[in-house]
Design an enzyme around this catalytic site. Structure first.
Site, PDB file in Angstrom:
ATOM      1  N   GLY A  89      -0.820   1.766   6.902  1.00  0.00           N
ATOM      2  CA  GLY A  89      -0.838   0.793   7.988  1.00  0.00           C
ATOM      3  C   GLY A  89      -0.110  -0.503   7.691  1.00  0.00           C
ATOM      4  O   GLY A  89      -0.363  -1.518   8.340  1.00  0.00           O
ATOM      5  N   ASP A 126      10.247  -5.740   6.912  1.00  0.00           N
ATOM      6  CA  ASP A 126       9.551  -4.480   6.656  1.00  0.00           C
ATOM      7  C   ASP A 126      10.298  -3.672   5.607  1.00  0.00           C
ATOM      8  O   ASP A 126      11.506  -3.832   5.420  1.00  0.00           O
ATOM      9  CB  ASP A 126       9.431  -3.672   7.957  1.00  0.00           C
ATOM     10  N   GLU A 127       9.572  -2.787   4.929  1.00  0.00           N
ATOM     11  CA  GLU A 127      10.137  -1.878   3.918  1.00  0.00           C
ATOM     12  C   GLU A 127      10.947  -2.650   2.878  1.00  0.00           C
ATOM     13  O   GLU A 127      12.075  -2.287   2.541  1.00  0.00           O
ATOM     14  CB  GLU A 127      11.000  -0.805   4.597  1.00  0.00           C
ATOM     15  N   GLY A 157       0.842  -1.180   0.000  1.00  0.00           N
ATOM     16  CA  GLY A 157       0.000   0.000   0.000  1.00  0.00           C
ATOM     17  C   GLY A 157       0.880   1.233   0.000  1.00  0.00           C
ATOM     18  O   GLY A 157       2.112   1.136   0.043  1.00  0.00           O
ATOM     19  N   PRO A 158       0.275   2.414  -0.025  1.00  0.00           N
ATOM     20  CA  PRO A 158       1.045   3.654  -0.014  1.00  0.00           C
ATOM     21  C   PRO A 158       1.526   3.994   1.393  1.00  0.00           C
ATOM     22  O   PRO A 158       1.238   3.282   2.360  1.00  0.00           O
ATOM     23  CB  PRO A 158       0.024   4.682  -0.506  1.00  0.00           C
ATOM     24  N   MET A 159       2.234   5.086   1.495  1.00  0.00           N
ATOM     25  CA  MET A 159       2.615   5.603   2.808  1.00  0.00           C
ATOM     26  C   MET A 159       1.344   5.842   3.636  1.00  0.00           C
ATOM     27  O   MET A 159       0.298   6.209   3.100  1.00  0.00           O
ATOM     28  CB  MET A 159       3.367   6.926   2.661  1.00  0.00           C
ATOM     29  N   PHE A 160       1.454   5.605   4.938  1.00  0.00           N
ATOM     30  CA  PHE A 160       0.388   5.881   5.908  1.00  0.00           C
ATOM     31  C   PHE A 160      -0.847   4.980   5.747  1.00  0.00           C
ATOM     32  O   PHE A 160      -1.931   5.339   6.191  1.00  0.00           O
ATOM     33  CB  PHE A 160      -0.037   7.365   5.858  1.00  0.00           C
ATOM     34  N   SER A 203       3.181  -1.341   8.169  1.00  0.00           N
ATOM     35  CA  SER A 203       4.000  -1.765   9.313  1.00  0.00           C
ATOM     36  C   SER A 203       3.117  -2.169  10.482  1.00  0.00           C
ATOM     37  O   SER A 203       3.425  -3.120  11.210  1.00  0.00           O
ATOM     38  CB  SER A 203       4.965  -0.653   9.735  1.00  0.00           C
ATOM     39  N   CYS A 263      -8.884  14.955  -0.577  1.00  0.00           N
ATOM     40  CA  CYS A 263     -10.328  14.792  -0.743  1.00  0.00           C
ATOM     41  C   CYS A 263     -10.958  13.759   0.181  1.00  0.00           C
ATOM     42  O   CYS A 263     -12.188  13.644   0.222  1.00  0.00           O
ATOM     43  CB  CYS A 263     -10.647  14.434  -2.193  1.00  0.00           C
TER      44      CYS A 263
END
Length: 202
Positions: free
Chosen positions: A21, A99-100, A16-19, A23, A159
């Protein structure tokens, strides 16, 4: 589920994108495995030191202990018992979390497959798209080979729609397409955006 629904080793990928969830979800799955008294080892790239040097940390502040490694060779050395400086493992874990994963090279793919073939549950979390909305690093290959894929969304800061992109900002302005792909950062450098509001300057 304390045990994965898959018998034997397999790959689980969280993207998914940053932020979004990612991690947080990795931490949740690893924590459940620990509660089930499974042997667990978590790795993270040493380049990602935003929140904690020896733990995977979510933006919400949850953590789980992790070994920071420079590259895939360090992971191999740790698991084979040939890395005293990395606290070499005495026995193969039941569960390995990484992770990452977008920060690791393509050699992560054969390692993940070898681990799954050896009976290990491998949980991989990372970005599927870079800031340009292009496939990121080894993630496409991992997605194609995984038994389980969970694609998370964030909330678009413009949005409120589901966000699937990571908007990089440089001094508050959208980054250029030809900027370096890797730039470790958090709220100061990135926002979650939907397709409509994701901007890359060319």
């Amino acid at each position: 589920m304390l045990k994965s629904p898959y018998s034997g080793g397999h790959l689980e990928v969280i993207v998914g994108p940053m932020f979004s969830g990612k991690s947080e979800e990795l931490i949740r799955r690893v924590t459940r495995a620990l509660i089930a008294r499974q042997r667990v080892q978590v790795f993270k790239p040493a380049v990602d030191d935003r929140y904690h040097e020896s733990a995977v940390a979510s933006h919400a502040g949850r953590t789980v202990g992790a070994l920071a490694v420079g590259d895939v060779a360090d992971i191999r050395a740790h698991l084979s018992g040939e890395a005293p400086l990395l606290q070499a493992s005495a026995e193969m874990p039941d569960v390995i979390g990484i992770d990452e994963v977008q920060f690791f090279g393509p050699e992560l793919v054969p390692l993940a497959l070898e681990l799954a073939d050896a009976g290990v549950r491998v949980i991989l979390a990372g970005l599927d798209l870079d800031f340009r909305a292009e496939p990121f690093g080894c993630m496409p290959d991992l997605l194609a080979r995984a038994e389980s894929v969970e694609k998370l969304t964030a909330i678009c800061t413009q949005c409120g729609a589901p966000a699937t992109r990571s908007q990089r900002l440089i001094s508050g302005e959208p980054a250029r397409f030809d900027d370096p792909v890797v730039l470790v950062g958090a709220l100061e450098s990135y926002e979650a955006r939907c397709r409509l509001h994701h901007v890359v300057t060319r």
